[in-house]
Design a protein around this motif. Structure first.
Motif, PDB file in Angstrom:
ATOM      1  N   GLU A 295       0.821  -1.210   0.000  1.00  0.00           N
ATOM      2  CA  GLU A 295       0.000   0.000   0.000  1.00  0.00           C
ATOM      3  C   GLU A 295       0.857   1.262   0.000  1.00  0.00           C
ATOM      4  O   GLU A 295       0.574   2.213  -0.735  1.00  0.00           O
TER       5      GLU A 295
ATOM      6  N   THR B 128       0.866 -10.617  -7.203  1.00  0.00           N
ATOM      7  CA  THR B 128       0.160  -9.852  -6.171  1.00  0.00           C
ATOM      8  C   THR B 128       0.836  -9.985  -4.811  1.00  0.00           C
ATOM      9  O   THR B 128       0.238  -9.687  -3.782  1.00  0.00           O
TER      10      THR B 128
ATOM     11  N   ARG C  82      -0.782 -11.553  -1.734  1.00  0.00           N
ATOM     12  CA  ARG C  82      -2.167 -11.155  -1.499  1.00  0.00           C
ATOM     13  C   ARG C  82      -3.064 -11.806  -2.535  1.00  0.00           C
ATOM     14  O   ARG C  82      -2.635 -12.085  -3.657  1.00  0.00           O
ATOM     15  N   SER C  83      -4.298 -12.031  -2.184  1.00  0.00           N
ATOM     16  CA  SER C  83      -5.255 -12.542  -3.160  1.00  0.00           C
ATOM     17  C   SER C  83      -5.582 -11.442  -4.166  1.00  0.00           C
ATOM     18  O   SER C  83      -5.294 -10.254  -3.936  1.00  0.00           O
TER      19      SER C  83
ATOM     20  N   THR D 137      -8.441 -10.278  -4.836  1.00  0.00           N
ATOM     21  CA  THR D 137      -9.401  -9.369  -4.207  1.00  0.00           C
ATOM     22  C   THR D 137      -8.699  -8.405  -3.266  1.00  0.00           C
ATOM     23  O   THR D 137      -8.993  -7.196  -3.255  1.00  0.00           O
ATOM     24  N   GLU D 138      -7.763  -8.923  -2.474  1.00  0.00           N
ATOM     25  CA  GLU D 138      -7.022  -8.067  -1.535  1.00  0.00           C
ATOM     26  C   GLU D 138      -6.183  -7.036  -2.272  1.00  0.00           C
ATOM     27  O   GLU D 138      -6.139  -5.854  -1.887  1.00  0.00           O
ATOM     28  N   PHE D 139      -5.519  -7.454  -3.336  1.00  0.00           N
ATOM     29  CA  PHE D 139      -4.653  -6.517  -4.057  1.00  0.00           C
ATOM     30  C   PHE D 139      -5.484  -5.478  -4.793  1.00  0.00           C
ATOM     31  O   PHE D 139      -5.101  -4.303  -4.864  1.00  0.00           O
ATOM     32  N   ARG D 140      -6.631  -5.884  -5.317  1.00  0.00           N
ATOM     33  CA  ARG D 140      -7.511  -4.932  -5.985  1.00  0.00           C
ATOM     34  C   ARG D 140      -7.973  -3.851  -5.007  1.00  0.00           C
ATOM     35  O   ARG D 140      -8.059  -2.661  -5.357  1.00  0.00           O
ATOM     36  N   ALA D 141      -8.248  -4.254  -3.779  1.00  0.00           N
ATOM     37  CA  ALA D 141      -8.685  -3.277  -2.783  1.00  0.00           C
ATOM     38  C   ALA D 141      -7.585  -2.250  -2.499  1.00  0.00           C
ATOM     39  O   ALA D 141      -7.868  -1.052  -2.331  1.00  0.00           O
ATOM     40  N   ILE D 142      -6.346  -2.705  -2.460  1.00  0.00           N
ATOM     41  CA  ILE D 142      -5.229  -1.782  -2.246  1.00  0.00           C
ATOM     42  C   ILE D 142      -5.116  -0.817  -3.429  1.00  0.00           C
ATOM     43  O   ILE D 142      -4.935   0.395  -3.253  1.00  0.00           O
TER      44      ILE D 142
ATOM     45  N   ARG E 195      -7.805   1.806  -3.186  1.00  0.00           N
ATOM     46  CA  ARG E 195      -7.540   2.824  -2.157  1.00  0.00           C
ATOM     47  C   ARG E 195      -6.486   3.818  -2.618  1.00  0.00           C
ATOM     48  O   ARG E 195      -6.491   4.983  -2.203  1.00  0.00           O
TER      49      ARG E 195
ATOM     50  N   ASP F 162      -8.792 -14.216 -11.894  1.00  0.00           N
ATOM     51  CA  ASP F 162      -8.030 -13.241 -11.100  1.00  0.00           C
ATOM     52  C   ASP F 162      -7.839 -11.943 -11.876  1.00  0.00           C
ATOM     53  O   ASP F 162      -7.937 -10.841 -11.299  1.00  0.00           O
TER      54      ASP F 162
END
Length: 283
Positions: free
Chosen positions: A64, A83, A86-87, A89-94, A97, A119
């Motif tokens: 991040e 990634t 990270r999954s 989904t987790e990396f997409r969220a970062i 943000r 993915d």
């Protein structure tokens, strides 16, 4: 390149390929010629990206903070190389943000293709590129081209365009035939695009402008990394590759100019230098 793919393909291993002096000479700036013609065009900010492999040493521990720093530099897009534990989904969220879009990604096609595509969709990728392949025979390159075609159809159904990223060895003949010519001849030009790594193309003895002209309009991405006079990799704009000449000949079809350095001593400085060069270069 995604996680375990990096070890398998050894994507960033320095290749012992002889440089063809005349072709290299055509791709580098001659003294006094780089700014000879009036500057008329620039690269739009939304076409400037960076390959995250260049920042892998930072991303592993602080994804991040690293992505936030890229956004502060001015990047709006990145190209993924895994990634970092990270999954998707987790990396997409970062990414979200940090207000960054992962428009492109490097992928392998010989594993679980359905999961790779799933993915990529989660991550928001619209472009994907196979980052490395190397074979000892033309028959093997032809077979690989067939696998690229098959994978490209699957990616296309998911709304993602699949391409191939070169190194230098694709321009070294095997039995008188260039593997790169096999790839371009044996893949479907409507489905498989080309991501030209300008450093490796020049190192392999190819002239990027001629390479573009032979393969227009399927060349849609550039990896922008520079080369010193003695062949070492350096930050964009600090070496001898004549990028304005290359960009002027091809800017009408290039969707992404991707900053990269395989072994940067200061990854964030490389990111800043590369961004500022692409932001300010005129051609």
């Amino acid at each position: 390149m995604c996680g375990h793919e990096a070890e398998q393909y050894s994507r960033r291993t320095i290749l012992n390929v002889a440089t063809a002096a005349l072709a290299v000479g055509a791709a580098v700036a001659l003294p006094g010629t780089a700014g000879a013609s009036p500057a008329r065009r620039r690269i739009p900010l939304d076409k400037i990206s960076i390959q995250l492999y260049s920042l892998r040493s930072l991303l592993q521990n602080d994804p991040e903070g690293t992505l936030s720093a890229l956004a502060d530099i001015g990047y709006r897009k990145v190209e993924l190389a895994g990634t970092y534990g990270r999954s998707a989904t987790e990396f997409r969220a970062i990414l979200d943000r940090c207000h960054l879009k992962a428009s492109s990604t490097h992928v392998g096609i010989d594993g679980d293709l359905n999961q790779t595509i799933a993915d990529a969709k989660v991550l928001g990728n619209t472009l994907a590129d196979v980052p490395f392949a190397q074979f000892g025979t033309i028959a093997e390159w032809e077979a690989f081209a067939g696998r690229l075609n098959t994978a490209a159809v699957a990616f296309k159904k998911a709304g993602i365009k699949l391409g191939y990223h070169n190194h230098a060895h694709e321009f070294a003949a095997i039995d008188g035939v260039l593997p790169y010519d096999v790839l371009t001849a044996k893949t479907n030009k409507r489905d498989v695009h080309l991501e030209i790594d300008l450093f490796w193309a020049v190192t392999g003895g190819a002239d990027p402008v001629e390479l573009f002209r032979r393969n227009h309009p399927r060349v849609t991405q550039y990896h922008v990394k520079d080369r010193t006079a003695d062949g070492q990799m350096t930050d964009p704009g600090t070496g001898v590759i004549d990028f304005p000449r290359i960009f002027a000949a091809s800017c009408h079809t290039i969707s992404e100019y991707i900053v990269e350095h395989d072994q940067p001593t200061d990854p964030l400085n490389t990111a800043k230098v590369g961004f500022e060069y692409l932001r300010t270069v005129r051609f």
